[in-house]
Design a protein around this motif. Sequence first.
Motif, PDB file in Angstrom:
ATOM      1  N   GLY A   1     -45.986  97.380  48.592  1.00 49.14           N
ATOM      2  CA  GLY A   1     -44.580  97.185  48.929  1.00 49.14           C
ATOM      3  C   GLY A   1     -43.465  96.309  48.461  1.00 49.14           C
ATOM      4  O   GLY A   1     -42.605  95.885  49.187  1.00 49.14           O
ATOM      5  N   HIS A   2     -43.820  95.753  47.287  1.00 49.15           N
ATOM      6  CA  HIS A   2     -43.006  94.739  46.698  1.00 49.15           C
ATOM      7  C   HIS A   2     -41.671  95.330  46.573  1.00 49.15           C
ATOM      8  O   HIS A   2     -41.362  96.562  46.329  1.00 49.15           O
ATOM      9  CB  HIS A   2     -43.622  94.161  45.477  1.00 49.15           C
ATOM     10  N   LYS A   3     -40.643  94.435  46.793  1.00 47.89           N
ATOM     11  CA  LYS A   3     -39.124  94.872  46.350  1.00 47.89           C
ATOM     12  C   LYS A   3     -38.604  94.404  45.088  1.00 47.89           C
ATOM     13  O   LYS A   3     -37.793  95.411  44.599  1.00 47.89           O
ATOM     14  CB  LYS A   3     -38.322  94.067  47.544  1.00 47.89           C
ATOM     15  N   LYS A   4     -39.331  93.397  44.490  1.00 42.65           N
ATOM     16  CA  LYS A   4     -38.580  93.027  43.335  1.00 42.65           C
ATOM     17  C   LYS A   4     -39.433  92.286  42.373  1.00 42.65           C
ATOM     18  O   LYS A   4     -40.133  91.455  42.669  1.00 42.65           O
ATOM     19  CB  LYS A   4     -37.294  92.203  43.363  1.00 42.65           C
TER      20      LYS A   4
ATOM     21  N   THR B   1     -42.124 104.813  51.098  1.00 39.67           N
ATOM     22  CA  THR B   1     -41.624 103.437  50.799  1.00 39.67           C
ATOM     23  C   THR B   1     -40.733 103.485  49.485  1.00 39.67           C
ATOM     24  O   THR B   1     -40.910 104.232  48.803  1.00 39.67           O
ATOM     25  CB  THR B   1     -43.005 102.380  50.392  1.00 39.67           C
ATOM     26  N   LYS B   2     -39.902 102.467  49.499  1.00 34.65           N
ATOM     27  CA  LYS B   2     -38.459 102.584  48.414  1.00 34.65           C
ATOM     28  C   LYS B   2     -39.385 101.708  47.389  1.00 34.65           C
ATOM     29  O   LYS B   2     -40.363 100.966  47.315  1.00 34.65           O
ATOM     30  CB  LYS B   2     -37.649 101.528  49.065  1.00 34.65           C
ATOM     31  N   ARG B   3     -39.124 102.557  46.141  1.00 33.09           N
ATOM     32  CA  ARG B   3     -39.754 102.159  44.802  1.00 33.09           C
ATOM     33  C   ARG B   3     -39.012 100.501  44.572  1.00 33.09           C
ATOM     34  O   ARG B   3     -38.028 100.380  44.859  1.00 33.09           O
ATOM     35  CB  ARG B   3     -39.280 102.940  43.757  1.00 33.09           C
ATOM     36  N   PRO B   4     -40.024  99.784  44.106  1.00 39.33           N
ATOM     37  CA  PRO B   4     -39.386  98.500  43.812  1.00 39.33           C
ATOM     38  C   PRO B   4     -38.592  98.358  42.546  1.00 39.33           C
ATOM     39  O   PRO B   4     -38.283  99.261  41.788  1.00 39.33           O
ATOM     40  CB  PRO B   4     -40.759  97.566  43.477  1.00 39.33           C
ATOM     41  N   THR B   5     -37.538  97.401  42.552  1.00 37.13           N
ATOM     42  CA  THR B   5     -36.645  97.343  41.507  1.00 37.13           C
ATOM     43  C   THR B   5     -37.550  96.239  40.479  1.00 37.13           C
ATOM     44  O   THR B   5     -38.157  95.249  40.823  1.00 37.13           O
ATOM     45  CB  THR B   5     -35.481  96.492  41.914  1.00 37.13           C
ATOM     46  N   TYR B   6     -37.725  96.980  39.236  1.00 40.02           N
ATOM     47  CA  TYR B   6     -38.301  96.199  38.173  1.00 40.02           C
ATOM     48  C   TYR B   6     -37.225  95.565  37.109  1.00 40.02           C
ATOM     49  O   TYR B   6     -36.278  96.205  36.880  1.00 40.02           O
ATOM     50  CB  TYR B   6     -39.273  97.185  37.245  1.00 40.02           C
TER      51      TYR B   6
ATOM     52  N   ASP C   1     -40.821  88.806  44.153  1.00 32.87           N
ATOM     53  CA  ASP C   1     -41.678  88.803  44.926  1.00 32.87           C
ATOM     54  C   ASP C   1     -42.918  89.121  44.226  1.00 32.87           C
ATOM     55  O   ASP C   1     -44.230  88.910  45.117  1.00 32.87           O
ATOM     56  CB  ASP C   1     -41.666  89.553  46.436  1.00 32.87           C
TER      57      ASP C   1
END
Length: 178
Positions: free
Chosen positions: A108-111, A2-7, A53
């Motif tokens: 799996g959050h994106k942002k 999974t892609k790392r979320p943007t913080y 999200d």
Amino acid sequence: MTKRPTYVGYIAMSLDGFIATPDGSVEWLDPFNEAVATDGGDGGYGDFIAGIDALITGRTTHEQVLGWGWPYGDRANYVLTRQPGYTNDHVTAAGDIDTLKDAIAQAGHKKVWVMGGGKTQRAALDAGMFDELRVFVMPTILGGGRPLFSPGRQHNLTYVSSREHGGGMLQIDYANKD
């Protein structure tokens, strides 16, 4: 994988670097919110929050926001706390910064908005979580209060852009180069 979320950070501070008064109040922001609304805008908040999200809040900030009535809908909320077993309304997970980071990655959050307060901002910064930081500098000097970041080690940021908003507010966008 999974892609790392943007913080991301999105926070207002006084010219002398405080996000709240010594007792934790943010009522000092009310006149500035009114100035932005008078200009017919929201300082970009609507666009910002639409892409979020999940949130990370400190326990004190979480409880303060609950007192206002939860304005973040069904967005997941991760609470940074040393209080074992902490839970109440709108808590997806609670614990130290590594626990939250792992739970966010598994979900799996994106942002993710690192909302605060200053200890939470510092914990996320030191954990290398910030990708973007948007700071609104308000034209007021509080003279004391709770700082944007609790004390800690130095982090160098990269200037991205700045913009003036109504009421003399300045928005400064940074990227984290750590």
